[in-house]
Design a protein around this motif. Structure first.
Motif, PDB file in Angstrom:
ATOM      1  N   UNK A 296      36.893 -22.875   2.103  1.00 26.03           N
ATOM      2  CA  UNK A 296      35.403 -22.539   1.336  1.00 26.03           C
ATOM      3  C   UNK A 296      35.095 -21.111   1.339  1.00 26.03           C
ATOM      4  N   UNK A 297      34.551 -20.554   0.194  1.00 26.75           N
ATOM      5  CA  UNK A 297      33.727 -19.273   0.041  1.00 26.75           C
ATOM      6  C   UNK A 297      32.546 -19.441   0.127  1.00 26.75           C
ATOM      7  N   UNK A 298      31.790 -18.453   1.040  1.00 32.75           N
ATOM      8  CA  UNK A 298      30.472 -18.759   0.946  1.00 32.75           C
ATOM      9  C   UNK A 298      29.825 -18.085   0.240  1.00 32.75           C
ATOM     10  N   UNK A 299      28.975 -18.445  -0.654  1.00 35.08           N
ATOM     11  CA  UNK A 299      28.494 -17.854  -1.938  1.00 35.08           C
ATOM     12  C   UNK A 299      26.862 -17.818  -1.766  1.00 35.08           C
ATOM     13  N   UNK A 300      26.227 -17.038  -2.590  1.00 28.78           N
ATOM     14  CA  UNK A 300      24.571 -17.202  -2.943  1.00 28.78           C
ATOM     15  C   UNK A 300      23.706 -17.201  -1.516  1.00 28.78           C
TER      16      UNK A 300
ATOM     17  N   UNK B  56      34.989 -28.002 -10.763  1.00 31.48           N
ATOM     18  CA  UNK B  56      36.043 -28.710 -10.780  1.00 31.48           C
ATOM     19  C   UNK B  56      36.872 -28.767  -9.550  1.00 31.48           C
ATOM     20  N   UNK B  57      36.396 -27.586  -8.616  1.00 25.40           N
ATOM     21  CA  UNK B  57      36.901 -27.394  -7.233  1.00 25.40           C
ATOM     22  C   UNK B  57      36.505 -28.410  -6.387  1.00 25.40           C
ATOM     23  N   UNK B  58      35.446 -29.026  -6.873  1.00 22.96           N
ATOM     24  CA  UNK B  58      34.781 -29.947  -5.740  1.00 22.96           C
ATOM     25  C   UNK B  58      33.307 -29.526  -5.682  1.00 22.96           C
ATOM     26  N   UNK B  59      32.568 -30.424  -5.213  1.00 25.82           N
ATOM     27  CA  UNK B  59      31.030 -30.179  -5.030  1.00 25.82           C
ATOM     28  C   UNK B  59      30.881 -29.195  -3.863  1.00 25.82           C
ATOM     29  N   UNK B  60      30.255 -27.938  -4.372  1.00 27.46           N
ATOM     30  CA  UNK B  60      29.859 -26.990  -3.129  1.00 27.46           C
ATOM     31  C   UNK B  60      28.561 -27.651  -2.416  1.00 27.46           C
ATOM     32  N   UNK B  61      28.554 -26.921  -1.313  1.00 26.10           N
ATOM     33  CA  UNK B  61      27.470 -27.407  -0.346  1.00 26.10           C
ATOM     34  C   UNK B  61      26.236 -26.302  -0.500  1.00 26.10           C
ATOM     35  N   UNK B  62      25.267 -26.609  -0.894  1.00 22.90           N
ATOM     36  CA  UNK B  62      24.294 -25.704  -1.150  1.00 22.90           C
ATOM     37  C   UNK B  62      23.109 -26.152  -0.052  1.00 22.90           C
ATOM     38  N   UNK B  63      22.843 -25.506   1.080  1.00 25.13           N
ATOM     39  CA  UNK B  63      21.796 -25.490   1.878  1.00 25.13           C
ATOM     40  C   UNK B  63      20.376 -24.785   1.509  1.00 25.13           C
ATOM     41  N   UNK B  64      19.283 -25.375   1.209  1.00 25.34           N
ATOM     42  CA  UNK B  64      18.341 -24.679   0.899  1.00 25.34           C
ATOM     43  C   UNK B  64      17.099 -24.730   1.810  1.00 25.34           C
ATOM     44  N   UNK B  65      16.147 -23.838   1.712  1.00 25.26           N
ATOM     45  CA  UNK B  65      14.990 -23.960   2.608  1.00 25.26           C
ATOM     46  C   UNK B  65      13.792 -23.692   1.788  1.00 25.26           C
ATOM     47  N   UNK B  66      12.969 -24.842   2.132  1.00 26.19           N
ATOM     48  CA  UNK B  66      11.813 -25.125   1.109  1.00 26.19           C
ATOM     49  C   UNK B  66      10.441 -24.716   1.961  1.00 26.19           C
ATOM     50  N   UNK B  67       9.466 -24.124   0.987  1.00 28.22           N
ATOM     51  CA  UNK B  67       8.091 -23.852   1.482  1.00 28.22           C
ATOM     52  C   UNK B  67       7.206 -25.048   0.685  1.00 28.22           C
ATOM     53  N   UNK B  68       7.094 -26.190   1.167  1.00 30.98           N
ATOM     54  CA  UNK B  68       6.355 -27.149   0.344  1.00 30.98           C
ATOM     55  C   UNK B  68       7.613 -27.533  -0.689  1.00 30.98           C
TER      56      UNK B  68
ATOM     57  N   UNK C 141      33.825 -14.763   2.914  1.00 33.73           N
ATOM     58  CA  UNK C 141      33.017 -14.563   1.832  1.00 33.73           C
ATOM     59  C   UNK C 141      32.907 -12.977   1.353  1.00 33.73           C
ATOM     60  N   UNK C 142      32.302 -12.498   0.391  1.00 39.90           N
ATOM     61  CA  UNK C 142      32.280 -10.997   0.258  1.00 39.90           C
ATOM     62  C   UNK C 142      31.130 -10.366   0.302  1.00 39.90           C
ATOM     63  N   UNK C 143      30.805  -9.249   0.579  1.00 42.02           N
ATOM     64  CA  UNK C 143      29.633  -8.631   0.577  1.00 42.02           C
ATOM     65  C   UNK C 143      29.259  -7.778  -0.524  1.00 42.02           C
ATOM     66  N   UNK C 144      28.268  -7.573  -1.339  1.00 40.15           N
ATOM     67  CA  UNK C 144      28.060  -6.618  -2.225  1.00 40.15           C
ATOM     68  C   UNK C 144      26.688  -6.330  -2.035  1.00 40.15           C
ATOM     69  N   UNK C 145      26.717  -4.857  -2.189  1.00 41.02           N
ATOM     70  CA  UNK C 145      25.208  -4.233  -1.982  1.00 41.02           C
ATOM     71  C   UNK C 145      24.328  -4.295  -3.299  1.00 41.02           C
ATOM     72  N   UNK C 146      25.048  -4.540  -4.492  1.00 39.96           N
ATOM     73  CA  UNK C 146      23.981  -4.477  -5.690  1.00 39.96           C
ATOM     74  C   UNK C 146      24.652  -5.887  -6.478  1.00 39.96           C
ATOM     75  N   UNK C 147      23.699  -6.674  -7.069  1.00 38.55           N
ATOM     76  CA  UNK C 147      24.036  -7.743  -7.954  1.00 38.55           C
ATOM     77  C   UNK C 147      24.952  -7.118  -9.256  1.00 38.55           C
ATOM     78  N   UNK C 148      25.829  -7.842  -9.581  1.00 33.08           N
ATOM     79  CA  UNK C 148      26.818  -7.377 -10.755  1.00 33.08           C
ATOM     80  C   UNK C 148      27.769  -6.126 -10.582  1.00 33.08           C
ATOM     81  N   UNK C 149      27.722  -5.392  -9.077  1.00 34.01           N
ATOM     82  CA  UNK C 149      28.648  -4.425  -9.024  1.00 34.01           C
ATOM     83  C   UNK C 149      29.941  -4.894  -8.835  1.00 34.01           C
TER      84      UNK C 149
END
Length: 127
Positions: free
Chosen positions: A77-81, A41-53, A115-123
Motif C-alpha cells: 500500500x502506498x500512503x497518499x494524500x 483499478x488497483x483496488x479500493x483505497x482506504x481514505x481516513x477522514x477527520x470531520x469537524x461537524x 510513501x514519498x515526502x514532497x516539500x511542495x505540491x507538483x514538484x
C-alpha cells in the motif's frame, strides 16, 4: 473542538472535493478523486477522514498495489494524500488518521506500506 474520525465512502465525494480544494488549492478534481478513491483499478483505497461537524478537515489515504519482490508478487500500500488543515494540525489528528489508515492496510493483508515526502505540491517528477 471534537473531531470525528472514520473511513470515507462514495457519499463523501463532494466533501472530499471541497477539502482537496481547501487543502491543495486544486479545483475541479471531482472526476479524478472519484477514480482515485472509489474506482481505482488497483483496488479500493482506504481514505481516513477527520470531520469537524460535516466539514472534512483532514485525510490520510493508502492505495493498494501489487509489487514484485524477486519472482513473487505481493500486496503493498502506498500512503497518499496526507493533508490536515492548518487550524487542526495541533494535537492528535495526524496520529488518529494514521492509525485508522494503517489498520486498514494491515487488515487488507498488505506486506508493507510506503510513501514519498514532497516539500511542495507538483514538484515531484519522474524522468
Amino acid at each position: 473542538m471534537s473531531l470525528v474520525y472514520r473511513l470515507a465512502n462514495i457519499n463523501d465525494l463532494d466533501s472530499l472535493v471541497k477539502f482537496h480544494e481547501d487543502a491543495c488549492g486544486i479545483s475541479n478534481a471531482s472526476d479524478f478523486l472519484k477514480w482515485k478513491y472509489f474506482d481505482n483499478p488497483a483496488g479500493r483505497p482506504n481514505i481516513a477522514i477527520a470531520l469537524d461537524e460535516d466539514r472534512i478537515v483532514g485525510r490520510i489515504g493508502a492505495v493498494p498495489l501489487r509489487v514484485r519482490i524477486g519472482s513473487k508478487y505481493a500486496l503493498a500500500a502506498q500512503t497518499v494524500d496526507i493533508d490536515i488543515l492548518e487550524d487542526y494540525r495541533k494535537g492528535t489528528p495526524f496520529f488518529r488518521l494514521e492509525k485508522i489508515a494503517r489498520k486498514e492496510v494491515e487488515d487488507s493483508g498488505a506486506l508493507f506500506d510506503f510513501g514519498f515526502v514532497r516539500t511542495r505540491l507538483h514538484e515531484f517528477q519522474i524522468h
